[in-house]
Enzyme design. Structure first.
Site, mmCIF file in Angstrom:
data_model
loop_
_atom_site.group_PDB
_atom_site.id
_atom_site.type_symbol
_atom_site.label_atom_id
_atom_site.label_comp_id
_atom_site.label_asym_id
_atom_site.label_seq_id
_atom_site.Cartn_x
_atom_site.Cartn_y
_atom_site.Cartn_z
ATOM 1 N N THR A 30 0.813 -1.224 0.000
ATOM 2 C CA THR A 30 0.000 0.000 0.000
ATOM 3 C C THR A 30 0.840 1.264 0.000
ATOM 4 O O THR A 30 0.330 2.345 -0.316
ATOM 5 C CB THR A 30 -0.923 0.037 1.242
ATOM 6 O OG1 THR A 30 -0.110 0.084 2.424
ATOM 7 C CG2 THR A 30 -1.833 -1.185 1.275
ATOM 8 N N CYS A 34 2.018 2.612 9.508
ATOM 9 C CA CYS A 34 1.018 2.657 10.578
ATOM 10 C C CYS A 34 1.669 2.518 11.940
ATOM 11 O O CYS A 34 2.821 2.082 12.072
ATOM 12 C CB CYS A 34 0.005 1.510 10.421
ATOM 13 S SG CYS A 34 -0.953 1.521 8.906
ATOM 14 N N CYS A 38 -2.873 0.034 14.899
ATOM 15 C CA CYS A 38 -3.832 0.327 13.832
ATOM 16 C C CYS A 38 -4.845 -0.812 13.689
ATOM 17 O O CYS A 38 -4.477 -2.002 13.733
ATOM 18 C CB CYS A 38 -3.108 0.535 12.507
ATOM 19 S SG CYS A 38 -4.167 1.215 11.215
ATOM 20 N N ARG A 41 -6.830 -4.363 8.720
ATOM 21 C CA ARG A 41 -6.479 -5.789 8.645
ATOM 22 C C ARG A 41 -4.961 -5.960 8.681
ATOM 23 O O ARG A 41 -4.221 -5.230 8.020
ATOM 24 C CB ARG A 41 -7.032 -6.399 7.351
ATOM 25 C CG ARG A 41 -6.871 -7.914 7.294
ATOM 26 C CD ARG A 41 -7.616 -8.500 6.107
ATOM 27 N NE ARG A 41 -6.976 -8.113 4.842
ATOM 28 C CZ ARG A 41 -7.395 -8.545 3.654
ATOM 29 N NH1 ARG A 41 -8.458 -9.336 3.576
ATOM 30 N NH2 ARG A 41 -6.772 -8.147 2.564
ATOM 31 N N ARG A 63 3.934 6.738 3.307
ATOM 32 C CA ARG A 63 3.148 7.883 3.752
ATOM 33 C C ARG A 63 2.279 7.481 4.942
ATOM 34 O O ARG A 63 1.911 6.311 5.079
ATOM 35 C CB ARG A 63 2.288 8.440 2.620
ATOM 36 C CG ARG A 63 1.247 7.503 2.064
ATOM 37 C CD ARG A 63 0.548 8.149 0.860
ATOM 38 N NE ARG A 63 -0.587 7.376 0.395
ATOM 39 C CZ ARG A 63 -0.502 6.374 -0.473
ATOM 40 N NH1 ARG A 63 0.676 6.012 -0.952
ATOM 41 N NH2 ARG A 63 -1.583 5.718 -0.852
ATOM 42 N N CYS A 65 -0.594 6.688 7.672
ATOM 43 C CA CYS A 65 -1.955 6.155 7.629
ATOM 44 C C CYS A 65 -2.958 7.237 8.042
ATOM 45 O O CYS A 65 -2.720 7.996 8.984
ATOM 46 C CB CYS A 65 -2.057 4.956 8.564
ATOM 47 S SG CYS A 65 -3.709 4.231 8.689
ATOM 48 N N CYS A 68 -4.946 5.439 11.686
ATOM 49 C CA CYS A 68 -4.301 5.414 13.013
ATOM 50 C C CYS A 68 -3.507 6.684 13.299
ATOM 51 O O CYS A 68 -3.142 6.944 14.442
ATOM 52 C CB CYS A 68 -3.420 4.183 13.155
ATOM 53 S SG CYS A 68 -1.959 4.153 12.078
ATOM 54 N N ASP A 446 11.918 14.047 52.289
ATOM 55 C CA ASP A 446 10.491 14.259 52.129
ATOM 56 C C ASP A 446 9.773 13.504 53.242
ATOM 57 O O ASP A 446 9.854 12.272 53.330
ATOM 58 C CB ASP A 446 10.042 13.752 50.752
ATOM 59 C CG ASP A 446 8.574 14.042 50.478
ATOM 60 O OD1 ASP A 446 7.723 13.400 51.137
ATOM 61 O OD2 ASP A 446 8.277 14.882 49.620
#
Length: 491
Positions: A30, A34, A38, A41, A63, A65, A68, A446
């Site tokens: 693709t 991601c 994400c 699938r 590039r 997503c 997500c 403390d």
């Protein structure tokens, strides 16, 4: 990350939130990368490429997503005490580039190396080794991801997004966006090509992610107990506050942060006047709300302590405000310190226009406090030695703030604070703990910490407490919070 590709794929298959922001997966089929959480699938193993940072993924032409949204992922988390000198320098370089990402300026490698006092060649080598990309590739990715975030979360005109994300012209922005993401900015948003009809925005809005779990109720209770009236207000899952001029931007302004636990996000809204400081706003809020923490890692280190998982270290948007509050809190209750802080704000604060009636004054500027006679502060019911300490902090603030900005060690700040009258080691460590988000802070002597440790581990002194607490490094500040909270259950 020290994961091989097969282990990284198992993280993606499990959608393991522990690795969110620390691992990214690029899918060759693709061309998209991601976050491991994400919900699309799961891609085939042979189509996956794994990266430590978005900049590495984008350098390989992937590039981000649109589902997500890698631009809102939490950061990798703090590593104050585990980096060698080269890694520290590379992290300082990245921090400097982060600060430059929305400035509109075009810093060169020479500018960066000169700022850090090293040669161009040495800087390029260690930066590539740590971040997997060149400094200029890193800067370009930061600007493009900020632009993508503003395009997604706001209705700002595209031309204004270009300037707010650090591009000097709309033409250069459009070209860079199209080259890296293979789409135009207006296509990402779905706007018409002509955006001049967009109405003026009432607020800039952004989303920031965090790693679950996050003990939101506990965090908001901490803020509620310490919120200074007129400066800060907490309502359910939302905190609203003012910020004085010069802290985030030249102008004073306001900010709202609302937790969305089911989505592991925080929704921000802030002054339109801060539009060109959007990157600084996001960075400051991440530190303030401790959004980059790694709760599973911290929880494992503190398994011997009682307390809920996901406890976060409250930071500060205004370090000077935090320092004054630390002095006011010396040897008094939280409620008493809040009352004194309210008086300081009412007397010396600056009105700020905000969307709310109950949050409308900014904390005093250190320049004003530095010029204020000690008597005028003491007459608010503040012990004179503490009033004097506040004035001395204000006078030393140019030096002190310089020791905080981009620092990789708290020791210079603590030493400088302890030289001031009325500032002891506990106050100095507490300021470093919250103003610098120092995860390994362990304020000495403390009373509450020593009481809790005596009850839990039968330690009898600060020395014994220090020895026992060594096992909690580098997360002792989170241990302090757990120890404080544990006293609520004591009779």
């Amino acid at each position: 990350m020290n994961l091989d590709a097969d282990a990284a794929y198992l993280v993606v298959k499990a959608r393991d939130a522990r690795f969110d922001g620390r691992l990214f997966v690029g899918v060759t089929s693709t061309g998209i990368y991601c976050r491991p959480i994400c919900r699309v699938r799961t891609p085939k193993r042979e189509n996956c490429r794994f990266f430590d940072t978005p900049a590495q993924a984008e350098a390989q032409a992937f590039r981000p997503c649109l589902k997500c949204r890698p631009e809102i992922a939490p950061g990798p988390g703090l590593a104050w005490s585990v980096m060698d000198a080269s890694r520290t320098l590379a992290r300082q370089a990245a921090d400097w580039l982060d600060a430059q990402s929305a400035s509109g300026e075009s810093p060169s490698l020479t500018d960066l190396s000169g700022h850090l006092g090293v040669s161009d060649r040495h800087l390029r080598r260690i930066f590539q080794a740590e971040h997997g990309v060149t400094p200029m590739q890193y800067l370009q990715t930061r600007r493009l991801l900020l632009a993508k975030q503003l395009l997604t979360d706001t209705r700002m005109p595209v031309s204004q997004v270009a300037l707010a994300s650090g591009f000097s012209s709309l033409r250069r922005f459009n070209a860079a966006f199209a080259q890296s993401y293979r789409m135009s900015p207006s296509r990402l948003r779905g706007d018409a090509a002509d955006d001049t009809t967009q109405p003026p925005v009432d607020a800039i809005t952004m989303s920031l992610g965090f790693r679950a779990p996050y003990a939101v109720d506990r965090f908001m209770r901490f803020l509620t107990q310490r919120a200074i009236p007129c400066v800060e207000s907490v309502d359910g899952l939302q905190v609203r506050r003012t910020v004085r001029a010069g802290v985030i931007a030249e102008a004073a302004g306001w900010i709202s942060a609302e937790f969305q636990p089911e989505a592991s996000r925080v929704r921000l809204a802030f002054s339109p006047a801060w539009v060109n400081a959007s990157a600084r706003v996001a960075s400051a809020v991440r530190r303030w709300l401790d959004l980059d923490a790694t709760p599973h890692t911290i929880g494992a280190a503190l398994s011997s302590l009682p307390g809920e998982e996901g406890l976060r270290l409250p930071g500060s948007l205004d370090a000077f405000e935090l320092a004054v509050r630390a002095v006011l809190g010396q040897q008094v209750t939280v409620a008493a310190a809040r009352t004194l802080a309210r008086r300081v704000v009412e007397r010396f604060g600056t009105p700020v226009q905000t969307p709310w009636d109950d949050v409308n004054i900014a904390f005093p500027d250190p320049t004003r406090i530095a010029k204020t006679p000690v008597e005028q502060i003491a007459e608010l019911g503040i012990i004179r030695t503490r009033a004097n300490a506040i004035v001395e902090i204000a006078r030393a603030w140019p030096e002190l703030s310089g020791l905080m900005h981009g620092a990789t060690s708290t020791e210079p700040l603590i030493a400088a604070l302890c030289e001031l009258p009325g500032i002891g080691p506990w106050t100095a460590h507490y300021i470093a703990m919250r103003a610098m988000s120092w995860p390994d802070a362990f304020p000495p002597n403390d009373v509450a910490v020593l009481k809790a440790m005596k009850h839990l581990f039968n330690t009898q002194s600060q020395r014994e407490a220090d020895v026992h607490a060594a096992a909690w490094r580098p997360w002792r500040a989170y241990a302090v919070l757990r120890l404080w909270n544990s006293l609520e259950n004591l009779p």
